[in-house]
Design an enzyme around this catalytic site. Sequence first.
Site, PDB file in Angstrom:
ATOM      1  N   GLU A   1       7.012  63.237 -51.103  1.00  0.00           N
ATOM      2  CA  GLU A   1       8.000  63.021 -52.061  1.00  0.00           C
ATOM      3  C   GLU A   1       7.383  63.578 -53.455  1.00  0.00           C
ATOM      4  O   GLU A   1       6.314  63.167 -53.806  1.00  0.00           O
ATOM      5  CB  GLU A   1       8.160  61.379 -52.446  1.00  0.00           C
ATOM      6  CG  GLU A   1       9.113  61.182 -53.545  1.00  0.00           C
ATOM      7  CD  GLU A   1       8.960  59.761 -53.787  1.00  0.00           C
ATOM      8  OE1 GLU A   1       8.832  58.940 -52.758  1.00  0.00           O
ATOM      9  OE2 GLU A   1       9.388  59.328 -55.046  1.00  0.00           O
TER      10      GLU A   1
ATOM     11  N   ARG B   1       8.815  64.065 -62.302  1.00  0.00           N
ATOM     12  CA  ARG B   1       8.049  63.453 -63.725  1.00  0.00           C
ATOM     13  C   ARG B   1       7.344  64.439 -64.428  1.00  0.00           C
ATOM     14  O   ARG B   1       6.516  63.882 -65.127  1.00  0.00           O
ATOM     15  CB  ARG B   1       7.316  62.265 -62.962  1.00  0.00           C
ATOM     16  CG  ARG B   1       8.011  61.029 -62.574  1.00  0.00           C
ATOM     17  CD  ARG B   1       6.979  59.855 -62.620  1.00  0.00           C
ATOM     18  NE  ARG B   1       7.620  58.950 -61.509  1.00  0.00           N
ATOM     19  CZ  ARG B   1       6.946  58.147 -60.676  1.00  0.00           C
ATOM     20  NH1 ARG B   1       5.500  58.289 -61.127  1.00  0.00           N
ATOM     21  NH2 ARG B   1       7.347  57.632 -59.772  1.00  0.00           N
TER      22      ARG B   1
ATOM     23  N   THR C   1      12.045  60.111 -58.024  1.00  0.00           N
ATOM     24  CA  THR C   1      12.382  59.763 -59.186  1.00  0.00           C
ATOM     25  C   THR C   1      13.748  60.168 -59.865  1.00  0.00           C
ATOM     26  O   THR C   1      13.856  60.808 -60.920  1.00  0.00           O
ATOM     27  CB  THR C   1      11.262  59.975 -60.403  1.00  0.00           C
ATOM     28  OG1 THR C   1      10.012  59.958 -59.685  1.00  0.00           O
ATOM     29  CG2 THR C   1      11.200  58.914 -61.783  1.00  0.00           C
TER      30      THR C   1
ATOM     31  N   LYS D   1      14.504  51.998 -50.127  1.00  0.00           N
ATOM     32  CA  LYS D   1      13.393  51.892 -50.797  1.00  0.00           C
ATOM     33  C   LYS D   1      13.020  50.509 -51.366  1.00  0.00           C
ATOM     34  O   LYS D   1      13.909  50.090 -52.358  1.00  0.00           O
ATOM     35  CB  LYS D   1      12.892  53.064 -51.742  1.00  0.00           C
ATOM     36  CG  LYS D   1      11.793  53.038 -52.758  1.00  0.00           C
ATOM     37  CD  LYS D   1      11.496  54.070 -53.467  1.00  0.00           C
ATOM     38  CE  LYS D   1      10.846  53.905 -55.001  1.00  0.00           C
ATOM     39  NZ  LYS D   1      10.002  55.156 -55.297  1.00  0.00           N
TER      40      LYS D   1
HETATM   41  C1  3PG Z   1       5.879  55.556 -57.724  1.00  0.00           C
HETATM   42  O1  3PG Z   1       7.164  55.727 -58.037  1.00  0.00           O
HETATM   43  O2  3PG Z   1       5.051  55.722 -58.828  1.00  0.00           O
HETATM   44  C2  3PG Z   1       5.604  54.917 -56.594  1.00  0.00           C
HETATM   45  O3  3PG Z   1       6.125  53.778 -56.409  1.00  0.00           O
HETATM   46  C3  3PG Z   1       4.021  54.945 -56.234  1.00  0.00           C
HETATM   47  O4  3PG Z   1       3.490  53.963 -56.500  1.00  0.00           O
HETATM   48  P1  3PG Z   1       1.917  53.743 -56.590  1.00  0.00           P
HETATM   49  O5  3PG Z   1       1.405  54.615 -57.410  1.00  0.00           O
HETATM   50  O6  3PG Z   1       1.682  52.267 -56.879  1.00  0.00           O
HETATM   51  O7  3PG Z   1       1.627  54.085 -54.943  1.00  0.00           O
END
Ligand code: 3PG
Length: 218
Positions: free
Chosen positions: A47, A51, A75, A135
């Site tokens: 994924e 961002r 995201t 999710k």
């Molecule tokens: C995110 O979207 O940042 C994920 O949930 C990742 O989370 P994490 O950094 O706690 O693994």
Amino acid sequence: MTSYQENHDLLKICKLAPVIPVLVVDETSKAVPLAKALITGGLRVLEVTLRTDNALAVIKEMVNSNAEGIIGAGTLLSEKDVYAAKKAGAKFGVSPGATEQILRACAEVSLPLLPGAATPSEVMSLLSKGYSVQKFFPAESNGGVKALKSILGPIPGVSFCPTGGVTPTNAIDYLSLTNVPCVGGSWVAPENKIKAADWRAITERARSTQAFRKPSAG
Ligand code: 3PG
């Protein structure tokens, strides 16, 4: 294809590996070696979060050069993100929540979506629209393993990819639940290791997640 079938197909993707690395990548030059490092370590469902300025270019690079990889865009916050992710070649989308606009756009362009849910009402609302793979986000701050166990009783028909606060220590507890085919997390390929181009460490981290593999996984 309906959103239901596409989301259902996502279950097959979720079963390919115990962990979906959540990636924050800005340098396009890192895309190919990063995907290669993770795939070498046995994780081929990735994924890439939208961002960074270059996230879409990173997705394109990964899609074009790693035939084995199944590259998704994370995201997704708007319809615009959905269209851009599809155009970049993403094979699936991930959203921290779910809006009508995102659900509609994903169905329109046939992008399988892993929509985010954090409460029983959100889970039920998505399920009523046919989304049986969701999710669970943010997993740890929403009660973690205990919460998912509690949801499993009254709402057994949903599979979850918990993300947010999942670590090598608690991943095994999540994966021991029958409603959790995989987890998502950034720990496998954290930003500092990507920036340092530490592919060996990333491959090692990916490899170590194979110990979490569910016996039923393909
Ligand atoms: C995110 O979207 O940042 C994920 O949930 C990742 O989370 P994490 O950094 O706690 O693994």
